[in-house]
Design a protein around this motif. Structure first.
Motif, PDB file in Angstrom:
ATOM      1  N   ARG A 117       0.840  -1.210   0.000  1.00 14.94           N
ATOM      2  CA  ARG A 117       0.000   0.000   0.000  1.00 14.94           C
ATOM      3  C   ARG A 117       0.869   1.253   0.000  1.00 14.94           C
ATOM      4  NH1 ARG A 117      -3.666  -2.659   4.649  1.00 14.94           N
ATOM      5  NH2 ARG A 117      -5.176  -3.786   3.331  1.00 14.94           N
ATOM      6  N   LEU A 118       1.989   1.176   0.715  1.00 18.14           N
ATOM      7  CA  LEU A 118       2.913   2.306   0.765  1.00 18.14           C
ATOM      8  C   LEU A 118       3.578   2.551  -0.580  1.00 18.14           C
ATOM      9  CD1 LEU A 118       4.812   4.420   2.023  1.00 18.14           C
ATOM     10  CD2 LEU A 118       6.212   2.536   2.887  1.00 18.14           C
ATOM     11  N   ILE A 119       4.205   1.528  -1.138  1.00 17.66           N
ATOM     12  CA  ILE A 119       5.051   1.753  -2.318  1.00 17.66           C
ATOM     13  C   ILE A 119       4.252   1.922  -3.607  1.00 17.66           C
ATOM     14  CG2 ILE A 119       6.958   0.492  -1.268  1.00 17.66           C
ATOM     15  CD1 ILE A 119       6.352  -1.777  -3.316  1.00 17.66           C
ATOM     16  N   THR A 120       2.949   1.568  -3.597  1.00 20.19           N
ATOM     17  CA  THR A 120       2.146   1.731  -4.818  1.00 20.19           C
ATOM     18  C   THR A 120       1.285   2.988  -4.781  1.00 20.19           C
ATOM     19  OG1 THR A 120       0.352   0.336  -3.929  1.00 20.19           O
ATOM     20  CG2 THR A 120       2.057  -0.750  -5.244  1.00 20.19           C
ATOM     21  N   THR A 121       1.384   3.762  -3.718  1.00 14.41           N
ATOM     22  CA  THR A 121       0.662   5.035  -3.671  1.00 14.41           C
ATOM     23  C   THR A 121       1.153   5.927  -4.804  1.00 14.41           C
ATOM     24  OG1 THR A 121       0.480   4.871  -1.273  1.00 14.41           O
ATOM     25  CG2 THR A 121       0.172   7.055  -2.249  1.00 14.41           C
ATOM     26  N   PRO A 122       0.246   6.528  -5.592  1.00 11.43           N
ATOM     27  CA  PRO A 122       0.675   7.320  -6.760  1.00 11.43           C
ATOM     28  C   PRO A 122       1.725   8.382  -6.443  1.00 11.43           C
ATOM     29  CG  PRO A 122      -1.684   6.950  -6.859  1.00 11.43           C
ATOM     30  CD  PRO A 122      -1.236   6.391  -5.533  1.00 11.43           C
ATOM     31  N   ASN A 123       1.589   9.086  -5.315  1.00  8.95           N
ATOM     32  CA  ASN A 123       2.563  10.120  -4.976  1.00  8.95           C
ATOM     33  C   ASN A 123       3.949   9.530  -4.712  1.00  8.95           C
ATOM     34  OD1 ASN A 123       0.634  12.105  -5.207  1.00  8.95           O
ATOM     35  ND2 ASN A 123       0.260  12.269  -3.007  1.00  8.95           N
ATOM     36  N   VAL A 124       3.980   8.344  -4.085  1.00 10.22           N
ATOM     37  CA  VAL A 124       5.265   7.695  -3.816  1.00 10.22           C
ATOM     38  C   VAL A 124       5.898   7.217  -5.116  1.00 10.22           C
ATOM     39  CG1 VAL A 124       6.366   5.711  -2.700  1.00 10.22           C
ATOM     40  CG2 VAL A 124       4.632   7.030  -1.473  1.00 10.22           C
ATOM     41  N   VAL A 125       5.086   6.640  -5.993  1.00 12.15           N
ATOM     42  CA  VAL A 125       5.598   6.170  -7.286  1.00 12.15           C
ATOM     43  C   VAL A 125       6.137   7.348  -8.097  1.00 12.15           C
ATOM     44  CG1 VAL A 125       4.989   5.082  -9.484  1.00 12.15           C
ATOM     45  CG2 VAL A 125       4.094   4.156  -7.338  1.00 12.15           C
ATOM     46  N   ALA A 126       5.407   8.461  -8.099  1.00  7.44           N
ATOM     47  CA  ALA A 126       5.857   9.644  -8.835  1.00  7.44           C
ATOM     48  C   ALA A 126       7.181  10.166  -8.284  1.00  7.44           C
ATOM     49  CB  ALA A 126       4.786  10.733  -8.771  1.00  7.44           C
ATOM     50  N   LEU A 127       7.323  10.145  -6.962  1.00  5.49           N
ATOM     51  CA  LEU A 127       8.574  10.596  -6.347  1.00  5.49           C
ATOM     52  C   LEU A 127       9.711   9.638  -6.675  1.00  5.49           C
ATOM     53  CD1 LEU A 127       9.762  12.808  -4.595  1.00  5.49           C
ATOM     54  CD2 LEU A 127       9.133  11.484  -2.570  1.00  5.49           C
ATOM     55  N   ASP A 128       9.419   8.344  -6.689  1.00  5.22           N
ATOM     56  CA  ASP A 128      10.436   7.354  -7.090  1.00  5.22           C
ATOM     57  C   ASP A 128      10.952   7.658  -8.495  1.00  5.22           C
ATOM     58  OD1 ASP A 128      10.439   5.883  -4.777  1.00  5.22           O
ATOM     59  OD2 ASP A 128       8.996   4.399  -5.470  1.00  5.22           O
ATOM     60  N   LEU A 195       5.841   1.523 -12.099  1.00  3.15           N
ATOM     61  CA  LEU A 195       6.861   2.529 -12.375  1.00  3.15           C
ATOM     62  C   LEU A 195       6.947   2.847 -13.864  1.00  3.15           C
ATOM     63  CD1 LEU A 195       9.853   1.469 -10.064  1.00  3.15           C
ATOM     64  CD2 LEU A 195       8.614   3.635  -9.985  1.00  3.15           C
ATOM     65  N   TRP A 196       6.782   1.825 -14.700  1.00  2.33           N
ATOM     66  CA  TRP A 196       6.896   2.004 -16.144  1.00  2.33           C
ATOM     67  C   TRP A 196       5.559   2.307 -16.806  1.00  2.33           C
ATOM     68  CZ3 TRP A 196      10.097  -3.119 -16.328  1.00  2.33           C
ATOM     69  CH2 TRP A 196      11.380  -2.867 -15.822  1.00  2.33           C
ATOM     70  N   CYS A 197       4.549   2.579 -15.971  1.00  6.86           N
ATOM     71  CA  CYS A 197       3.219   2.975 -16.483  1.00  6.86           C
ATOM     72  C   CYS A 197       2.540   1.877 -17.306  1.00  6.86           C
ATOM     73  CB  CYS A 197       3.305   4.255 -17.309  1.00  6.86           C
ATOM     74  SG  CYS A 197       3.932   5.680 -16.383  1.00  6.86           S
ATOM     75  N   VAL A 198       2.924   0.625 -17.055  1.00  6.85           N
ATOM     76  CA  VAL A 198       2.234  -0.488 -17.705  1.00  6.85           C
ATOM     77  C   VAL A 198       0.886  -0.702 -17.032  1.00  6.85           C
ATOM     78  CG1 VAL A 198       2.318  -2.964 -18.223  1.00  6.85           C
ATOM     79  CG2 VAL A 198       4.400  -1.573 -18.367  1.00  6.85           C
ATOM     80  N   GLU A 199       0.845  -0.492 -15.712  1.00  5.57           N
ATOM     81  CA  GLU A 199      -0.383  -0.616 -14.952  1.00  5.57           C
ATOM     82  C   GLU A 199      -0.576   0.627 -14.087  1.00  5.57           C
ATOM     83  OE1 GLU A 199      -0.403  -4.105 -12.569  1.00  5.57           O
ATOM     84  OE2 GLU A 199      -0.302  -5.503 -14.260  1.00  5.57           O
ATOM     85  N   ARG A 200      -1.833   0.924 -13.763  1.00  2.00           N
ATOM     86  CA  ARG A 200      -2.118   1.986 -12.806  1.00  2.00           C
ATOM     87  C   ARG A 200      -2.014   1.414 -11.393  1.00  2.00           C
ATOM     88  NH1 ARG A 200      -7.200   5.463 -15.322  1.00  2.00           N
ATOM     89  NH2 ARG A 200      -6.165   6.056 -17.277  1.00  2.00           N
ATOM     90  N   GLN A 201      -2.351   2.222 -10.409  1.00  3.65           N
ATOM     91  CA  GLN A 201      -2.285   1.762  -9.027  1.00  3.65           C
ATOM     92  C   GLN A 201      -3.158   0.516  -8.849  1.00  3.65           C
ATOM     93  OE1 GLN A 201      -3.803   4.488  -6.100  1.00  3.65           O
ATOM     94  NE2 GLN A 201      -2.885   3.403  -4.388  1.00  3.65           N
ATOM     95  N   PRO A 202      -2.581  -0.576  -8.365  1.00  7.93           N
ATOM     96  CA  PRO A 202      -3.355  -1.816  -8.208  1.00  7.93           C
ATOM     97  C   PRO A 202      -4.408  -1.681  -7.111  1.00  7.93           C
ATOM     98  CG  PRO A 202      -1.181  -2.058  -7.242  1.00  7.93           C
ATOM     99  CD  PRO A 202      -1.181  -0.749  -7.963  1.00  7.93           C
ATOM    100  N   ASN A 203      -5.537  -2.370  -7.306  1.00  6.80           N
ATOM    101  CA  ASN A 203      -6.582  -2.329  -6.283  1.00  6.80           C
ATOM    102  C   ASN A 203      -6.249  -3.312  -5.165  1.00  6.80           C
ATOM    103  OD1 ASN A 203      -7.313  -4.919  -7.188  1.00  6.80           O
ATOM    104  ND2 ASN A 203      -8.862  -4.106  -8.599  1.00  6.80           N
ATOM    105  N   GLU A 204      -7.108  -3.324  -4.136  1.00  5.67           N
ATOM    106  CA  GLU A 204      -6.837  -4.135  -2.957  1.00  5.67           C
ATOM    107  C   GLU A 204      -6.820  -5.630  -3.288  1.00  5.67           C
ATOM    108  OE1 GLU A 204      -6.045  -3.955   1.304  1.00  5.67           O
ATOM    109  OE2 GLU A 204      -5.948  -2.561  -0.392  1.00  5.67           O
ATOM    110  N   ILE A 205      -7.661  -6.060  -4.205  1.00  4.81           N
ATOM    111  CA  ILE A 205      -7.682  -7.477  -4.590  1.00  4.81           C
ATOM    112  C   ILE A 205      -6.345  -7.881  -5.197  1.00  4.81           C
ATOM    113  CG2 ILE A 205      -8.754  -9.156  -6.142  1.00  4.81           C
ATOM    114  CD1 ILE A 205     -11.371  -7.632  -5.819  1.00  4.81           C
TER     115      ILE A 205
END
Length: 225
Positions: A117-128, A195-205
């Protein structure tokens, strides 16, 4: 000739404080504030539009402009404070994951979910993405980011594995190695694709499925028989 922030477009009557108060308006504390970026606002009656004059928030603002650098000695200190604050709540949730030595699978599932949940947050990914792209040009900022972001995350994971080792719940292997292996298993099918924009933020499932697979593989290799 550009108009934006051009002192020659200011009304001469406003030259003393270099503001035409013509950028935006905001109602605040009973007055209507007409603002421009480079100076204090003008206050007006919100009903009659009678002008009261330059508004200094009852003497609380003593400068026409101000910057965050008043509070930080350097850009590096400002960036460090930003990184710490940006990840504070998520890292704290990792630190607070309860460890149950009698139910390793439950502990690791909770840990893995909080981590993803932490590392896939859009803001965290953008900062990465930003730090990776600028690391060679700005190595000091990259170091600050690592020490206050990824490093703190890994330390939180290590803390859990230290407790599991103390409870003899898993094979006696260095806790840093355990943490890094678990981290890699959790993020392997998700992070790079995001990171490579192949997928958007994954859902909980999607996260739960990835964690279940990671926990199964990890326990197969490290659980005590």
């Amino acid at each position: 000739m550009t108009i934006y922030r051009n002192v020659f477009t200011n009304d001469p009557q406003a030259a003393q404080n270099n503001s035409t108060a013509n950028t935006t308006v905001l109602k605040h504390n009973g007055v209507l504030l007409a603002m421009k970026e480079d100076n204090l606002p003008y206050a007006m009656d919100p009903d009659t539009l009678e002008t009261f004059g330059v508004w200094d928030f009852d003497g609380q603002v003593r400068s026409a402009t101000f910057t965050l650098y008043n509070y930080f000695a350097s850009k590096e200190e400002l960036f460090e404070a930003f990184v710490v604050e940006a990840g504070r709540s998520a890292v704290e949730r990792l630190i607070d994951v309860p460890v149950d030595g009698r139910n390793i699978e439950k502990t690791l599932t909770k840990l893995g979910l909080e981590f993803l949940r932490l590392i896939t947050t859009p803001n965290v990914v953008a900062l990465d993405r930003l730090i990776i792209s600028e690391a060679r040009r700005l190595p000091d900022l990259a170091r600050i980011f690592y020490e206050n972001g990824p490093k703190r995350t890994i330390e939180a994971l290590i803390r859990v594995f230290d407790e599991l080792l103390a409870n003899s719940a898993i094979r006696p292997v260095d806790s840093t190695t355990l943490a890094l292996h678990f981290k890699a298993l959790c993020e392997s099918s998700i992070l790079e694709r995001q990171l490579w924009c192949v997928e958007r933020q994954p859902n909980e499932i999607r996260l739960k499925k990835a964690v279940a697979s990671a926990v199964s593989a990890f326990l197969h290799g490290y659980a005590n028989p």
